[in-house]
Write an enzyme that holds these catalytic residues in place. Structure first.
Site, short mmCIF file in Angstrom:
data_model
loop_
_atom_site.label_atom_id
_atom_site.label_comp_id
_atom_site.label_asym_id
_atom_site.label_seq_id
_atom_site.Cartn_x
_atom_site.Cartn_y
_atom_site.Cartn_z
CD GLU A 122 12.94 2.50 10.99
OE1 GLU A 122 13.31 3.83 11.21
OE2 GLU A 122 13.39 1.46 11.32
CB CYS B 166 12.52 10.01 8.63
SG CYS B 166 13.43 8.90 7.84
CE LYS C 214 -1.78 3.18 2.25
NZ LYS C 214 -2.10 4.49 1.52
CB VAL D 34 -0.27 6.97 10.41
CG1 VAL D 34 -0.58 5.88 9.62
CG2 VAL D 34 -1.07 8.11 10.08
N GLY D 35 1.88 5.67 12.69
CA GLY D 35 2.47 4.54 12.90
C GLY D 35 2.08 3.82 14.39
CD GLU E 224 9.88 13.97 11.05
OE1 GLU E 224 8.58 13.49 11.24
OE2 GLU E 224 10.80 13.34 10.81
N GLY F 69 6.52 6.35 8.21
CA GLY F 69 5.44 7.35 8.02
C GLY F 69 5.47 8.10 9.20
CB SER F 70 3.08 10.60 10.24
OG SER F 70 2.04 10.04 10.51
CG ASN F 71 6.36 9.74 15.48
OD1 ASN F 71 7.05 9.74 14.29
ND2 ASN F 71 6.87 9.50 16.66
#
Ligand code: UN1
Length: 489
Positions: A253, A287, A178, A235-236, A388, A231-233
């Protein structure tokens, strides 16, 4: 453009298929939104379910496919991608915005990644042990996990999918891929490369669509054994919860707030070059980007002056223009996010020395351009020094000593990469020992990663596991320990 108006599809069970929703999303060029690169499906849970079923079915055969055969397919994929490097690099630049040098460079890095992982099925994947009984043959081997959900970001739309997909497939897993909605064309091209290389149907399935629907459905699907995400924190962390709740293996990551320390003995022109490249290459959308420069006070004035001069000299424009150093932000949403952080920095009392605004002269008005931005007098606790930003914004922080600089460097929730510029080996060693970062540089910029060595962050930047190189085996396999005993004679 040749691909304009082209309608793209998902790739499931060896076929290009429309999404069940019938809805499409335009893929625009962030340097010039008048250019649409194609229309991509907005898939739903139904499409994810089909893809997962296809991957689960293919797993039964793929896991038993001899390693040398899997290796041969990955080698072929590397060669095909290499032959198409310019074409894929251009697609990357047109849909993501980074410069063409970076775009083609990223594709060639993808080739290296494929070559490394093509070697993996031919390398040892287990250990033999002695047993307490004479006729026992005892070993532990690495076996695949099953169906892996591969959810990837837009900022390295070739390298990151490949450094997840290559080990995923090399070790015998099948994948539901995805990609980010902002970079579907490169994902399409990567999938084409694997198909042309001879990957059997169902081993790799591509499902386009929004993370909140497609990513979510992958994380929740009971037949997805593992999920790897960059990706972003926000969402992760969410995906981690959802997937680990049902017992899946998860790898994250996430972000970074990477410091470059400039010691008082540093060559300042060299330090400025590292800061510039770290902060502004890929428009700061890495990142691993340098977002804090922590400078010893005796050199902070000179360093800052030189950095501002360098930032002002950078040519900003479309990535396809060979003279461009820095392209646009990837989307209007990202541009607004960056501008809002710049406003926050000013409100917090940081001193804006250059940039801080959109660039909209001439044709630049059709893209999401922001000027390279430098703040001075940044205090370690400010939001612009803690969060970030993911854009072309760098803050200079002053430190009284190396100890203080390291303390400031470590005083954030992230720990991805960090660098020091110094000629003093003692300072370098102090830094290496004390810095809380998964990737440490001495006299090189914070960004960049060799394809054959472990990559990943400490603290809030990852979920402890590492990607790339042989470290990837840890995540993409599990251990089977075998006691083989002779039956009674
Ligand atoms: C690099 O610095 O070249 O999303 C790699 C990112 C990182 C990869 C950085 N996962 O920016």
């Amino acid at each position: 453009m040749a691909v304009a108006e082209r309608r793209f599809r998902n790739y499931i069970a060896g076929e290009w298929v429309d999404a069940s929703s019938g809805e499409m999303r335009p893929d625009e060029n962030p340097a010039d939104v008048r250019e649409i690169l194609g229309f991509f499906p907005r898939s739903t849970e139904v499409d994810v379910d089909r893809a997962v079923e296809a991957a689960a079915e293919a797993f039964a055969t793929w896991r038993r496919t001899p390693g040398p055969q899997r290796a041969a397919i990955l080698h072929k994929a590397a060669n095909i991608l290499e032959a198409r490097a310019r074409e894929v690099g251009e697609a990357l630049t047109r849909e993501e915005g980074k410069t063409i040098g970076e775009g083609v460079g990223e594709v060639l890095r993808g080739v290296q990644i494929l070559r490394f992982f093509a070697g993996e099925p031919l390398r040892p994947f287990g250990e033999v042990f002695s047993a307490t009984t004479a006729d026992t043959f005892l070993w532990a081997e690495r076996v695949p996990l099953g169906v892996v959900g591969v959810i990837t970001p837009w900022n390295f739309p070739v390298a990151i999918p490949l450094w997840k997909l290559a080990p995923c497939l090399a070790y015998g897993n099948t994948a539901v891929f995805k990609p980010a909605e902002l970079t579907p064309l490169t994902a399409h091209l990567i999938t084409e490369v694997f198909i042309e290389a001879g990957l059997p149907p169902g081993v790799l399935n591509l499902v386009h669509g929004p993370g909140s629907v497609v990513g979510e459905a992958i994380a929740r699907h009971p037949k997805v054994t593992a999920v790897t995400f960059t990706g972003s924190n926000a969402v992760g962390r969410h995906l981690y919860q959802v997937a680990s709740e049902r017992g899946a293996k998860v790898q994250l990551e996430l972000g970074g707030k990477n410091p470059l320390l400039v010691a008082d003995d540093a060559d300042l022109n060299f330090a400025v070059e590292l800061a510039t490249s770290g902060a502004f290459r890929s428009t700061g959308q890495k990142c691993t980007a340098t977002s804090r420069v922590i400078v010893l006070e005796s050199v902070v004035r000179d360093f800052t002056e030189k950095l501002v001069e360098r930032a002002r000299s950078l040519k900003v424009g479309p990535g396809m223009d060979a003279a461009t150093y820095m392209g646009p932000l990837v989307s209007e949403e990202q541009r607004q996010r960056v501008l809002s952080y710049i406003e926050t920095g000013e409100q917090e009392g940081a001193r804006l020395l250059t940039g801080g605004h959109e660039l909209a002269e001439g044709d630049l008005r059709y893209g999401y351009f922001v000027a390279p931005t430098v703040f001075a007098d940044v205090a370690p606790g400010m939001r612009i020094a803690q969060e970030e930003i993911f854009g072309p914004v760098v803050g200079v922080i002053r430190a009284r000593s190396l100890e203080e600089a390291i303390e400031i460097a470590n005083g954030v929730g992230y720990g991805l990469s960090a660098s020091i510029v110094t000629r003093d080996i003692r300072k370098a060693f102090d830094f290496i020992r004390s810095i809380e970062a998964g990737v440490v540089h001495v006299n090189s910029e914070t960004a960049g990663a060799e394809p054959h060595v472990p990559f990943g962050g400490m603290k809030g930047s990852s979920s402890f596991s590492r990607e790339q190189g042989r470290a990837a085996m840890e995540f993409f396999t599990q251990v089977k320990t075998v006691y083989l005993d002779m039956p009674p004679a």
